[in-house]
Design a protein around this motif. Structure first.
Motif, short mmCIF file in Angstrom:
data_model
loop_
_atom_site.label_atom_id
_atom_site.label_comp_id
_atom_site.label_asym_id
_atom_site.label_seq_id
_atom_site.Cartn_x
_atom_site.Cartn_y
_atom_site.Cartn_z
N HIS A 223 0.80 -1.23 0.00
CA HIS A 223 0.00 0.00 0.00
C HIS A 223 0.84 1.28 0.00
O HIS A 223 0.33 2.34 -0.40
CB HIS A 223 -0.91 0.02 1.23
CG HIS A 223 -1.83 -1.15 1.33
ND1 HIS A 223 -2.83 -1.41 0.42
CD2 HIS A 223 -1.89 -2.17 2.25
CE1 HIS A 223 -3.47 -2.51 0.76
NE2 HIS A 223 -2.92 -2.99 1.86
N PHE A 224 2.10 1.19 0.46
CA PHE A 224 2.82 2.44 0.75
C PHE A 224 4.21 2.55 0.13
O PHE A 224 4.96 3.45 0.49
CB PHE A 224 2.94 2.62 2.27
CG PHE A 224 1.63 2.70 2.98
CD1 PHE A 224 0.83 3.82 2.87
CD2 PHE A 224 1.17 1.63 3.75
CE1 PHE A 224 -0.39 3.90 3.51
CE2 PHE A 224 -0.05 1.70 4.40
CZ PHE A 224 -0.84 2.84 4.27
N GLU A 225 4.58 1.65 -0.79
CA GLU A 225 5.94 1.72 -1.31
C GLU A 225 6.18 2.97 -2.16
O GLU A 225 7.31 3.43 -2.29
CB GLU A 225 6.31 0.47 -2.08
CG GLU A 225 5.52 0.20 -3.32
CD GLU A 225 6.03 -1.06 -4.01
OE1 GLU A 225 6.98 -0.96 -4.78
OE2 GLU A 225 5.47 -2.14 -3.75
N HIS A 226 5.12 3.52 -2.73
CA HIS A 226 5.26 4.79 -3.43
C HIS A 226 5.22 5.91 -2.40
O HIS A 226 4.40 5.90 -1.48
CB HIS A 226 4.14 4.96 -4.46
CG HIS A 226 4.11 3.88 -5.50
ND1 HIS A 226 5.14 3.69 -6.41
CD2 HIS A 226 3.21 2.90 -5.74
CE1 HIS A 226 4.86 2.66 -7.18
NE2 HIS A 226 3.69 2.15 -6.80
N ASN A 227 6.12 6.86 -2.51
CA ASN A 227 6.24 7.94 -1.52
C ASN A 227 6.51 7.38 -0.12
O ASN A 227 6.00 7.90 0.88
CB ASN A 227 4.98 8.81 -1.49
CG ASN A 227 4.70 9.49 -2.81
OD1 ASN A 227 5.62 10.00 -3.46
ND2 ASN A 227 3.45 9.48 -3.23
N LEU A 228 7.31 6.32 -0.05
CA LEU A 228 7.53 5.64 1.22
C LEU A 228 8.19 6.55 2.26
O LEU A 228 7.80 6.55 3.43
CB LEU A 228 8.39 4.39 0.99
CG LEU A 228 8.60 3.46 2.19
CD1 LEU A 228 7.27 3.02 2.79
CD2 LEU A 228 9.42 2.24 1.77
N GLU A 229 9.17 7.32 1.85
CA GLU A 229 9.85 8.20 2.81
C GLU A 229 8.88 9.22 3.40
O GLU A 229 8.91 9.49 4.60
CB GLU A 229 11.03 8.90 2.13
CG GLU A 229 11.94 9.60 3.12
CD GLU A 229 13.31 9.89 2.55
OE1 GLU A 229 14.18 10.35 3.31
OE2 GLU A 229 13.52 9.66 1.34
N LYS A 230 8.02 9.77 2.57
CA LYS A 230 7.01 10.72 3.06
C LYS A 230 6.04 10.02 4.01
O LYS A 230 5.67 10.58 5.05
CB LYS A 230 6.25 11.31 1.87
CG LYS A 230 5.12 12.26 2.26
CD LYS A 230 5.64 13.48 2.99
CE LYS A 230 4.51 14.46 3.29
NZ LYS A 230 4.98 15.63 4.07
N ASN A 231 5.65 8.80 3.69
CA ASN A 231 4.74 8.06 4.56
C ASN A 231 5.38 7.74 5.91
O ASN A 231 4.70 7.73 6.94
CB ASN A 231 4.30 6.76 3.86
CG ASN A 231 3.43 7.02 2.65
OD1 ASN A 231 2.70 8.01 2.60
ND2 ASN A 231 3.51 6.15 1.66
N ILE A 232 6.68 7.49 5.90
CA ILE A 232 7.40 7.26 7.16
C ILE A 232 7.42 8.54 8.00
O ILE A 232 7.23 8.51 9.22
CB ILE A 232 8.83 6.76 6.88
CG1 ILE A 232 8.80 5.34 6.32
CG2 ILE A 232 9.68 6.80 8.15
CD1 ILE A 232 10.14 4.82 5.85
N GLU A 233 7.63 9.67 7.35
CA GLU A 233 7.61 10.96 8.07
C GLU A 233 6.25 11.20 8.71
O GLU A 233 6.16 11.65 9.86
CB GLU A 233 7.94 12.10 7.10
CG GLU A 233 9.38 12.13 6.64
CD GLU A 233 9.63 13.24 5.62
OE1 GLU A 233 8.69 14.05 5.40
OE2 GLU A 233 10.73 13.29 5.05
N VAL A 234 5.18 10.91 7.97
CA VAL A 234 3.83 11.07 8.52
C VAL A 234 3.64 10.15 9.72
O VAL A 234 3.09 10.54 10.76
CB VAL A 234 2.77 10.78 7.44
CG1 VAL A 234 1.37 10.76 8.05
CG2 VAL A 234 2.84 11.82 6.33
N SER A 235 4.11 8.91 9.60
CA SER A 235 3.99 7.94 10.70
C SER A 235 4.72 8.43 11.94
O SER A 235 4.18 8.38 13.06
CB SER A 235 4.56 6.58 10.26
OG SER A 235 3.88 6.08 9.15
#
Length: 249
Positions: A223-235
């Motif tokens: 679900h999240f491999e695209h824009n993964l770094e941004k998704n990690i920041e949000v997390s």
């Protein structure tokens, strides 16, 4: 008579939050109907839990005699009460619940890969290597549900299994030592709802992690491999806000 699973203490505040939120009510209802058992002779081909008629009847009567809602739900939809809440992303999963490793760590705190029977595609290894930091792990996470076997023993079924990135932050001792699990779930409520609004299908974990009480977010690559770094920041941002809120409450 004892219930199938120990009752969660002080769950009223959590239930109250869920009942007052239309989105949460819909998620819970959807999780229930997705698992509702169909008759073994119905010919329905959907992937649902098939329950033997006698197993269903015995579970129904046992639930009535013992005032045990989870026993009834397990017969009807293949989930205990708290399975439904977890699988609807309304409460967090416990790290390594009941001694079963979940999520399964595939890297250590330094980012080195851990030998495992779980296959890790080279593309995912490469993706993870670019994101290595202290609180990040390559991991394999999954959801679970419980239902009855024909002999009325309980079986645990693993579903929604994914390879992904686990982000972890430590919870201060003064927060978790004085609260029950249900109270912690209630305190995490706003953070969980925000997580699912921004990163739907992310898994929220809490509990003992490497000897410390932690909260974590698991991001399946699916679900999240695209824009993964941004998704990690949000997390990380959501986890930080969550900890600060628990400290201030």
């Amino acid at each position: 008579m004892p219930t199938i699973f120990p009752r969660e203490e002080k769950a009223e505040a959590l239930f109250d939050k869920i009942a007052k939120d239309p989105r949460a009510c819909k998620r819970l209802m959807d999780a229930f109907y997705e698992g509702v058992a169909c008759d073994e002779d119905s010919g329905v081909e959907e992937e649902r839990v098939l329950v033997d008629k006698q197993v269903f009847t015995n579970a129904l009567f046992t639930a009535y005699k013992n005032k045990d809602l989870s026993a009834f739900l397990m017969a009807v939809c293949g989930n205990s009460m708290f399975d439904l809440l977890r699988n609807a992303f309304l409460i967090p999963l416990r790290f390594n619940d009941k001694g079963k490793e979940n999520p399964i760590l595939l890297s250590d705190e330094d980012g080195n890969f851990i030998e495992s029977d779980i296959h890790i595609p080279e593309s995912k290894k490469h993706m993870f290597k670019k994101l290595i930091e202290k609180n990040r792990y390559l991991a394999y996470g999954f959801l679970e549900q419980h239902s009855f076997k024909e002999d009325m023993s309980i079986q645990t079924i693993q579903n929604e299994s994914h390879l992904g990135i686990l982000v972890v932050q430590e919870m201060p001792e003064e927060v978790h030592e004085k609260l029950s699990d249900a109270q912690i779930y209630s305190g995490l409520w706003d953070s969980m709802m925000k997580l699912e609004d921004l990163l739907y299908n992310a898994f929220f974990y809490c509990g003992d992690f490497k000897g410390k009480y932690c909260v974590g977010v698991f991001l399946p690559f699916t679900h999240f491999e695209h824009n993964l770094e941004k998704n990690i920041e949000v997390s990380n941002s959501i986890l930080y806000e969550c900890i600060q809120k628990m400290l201030n409450d």
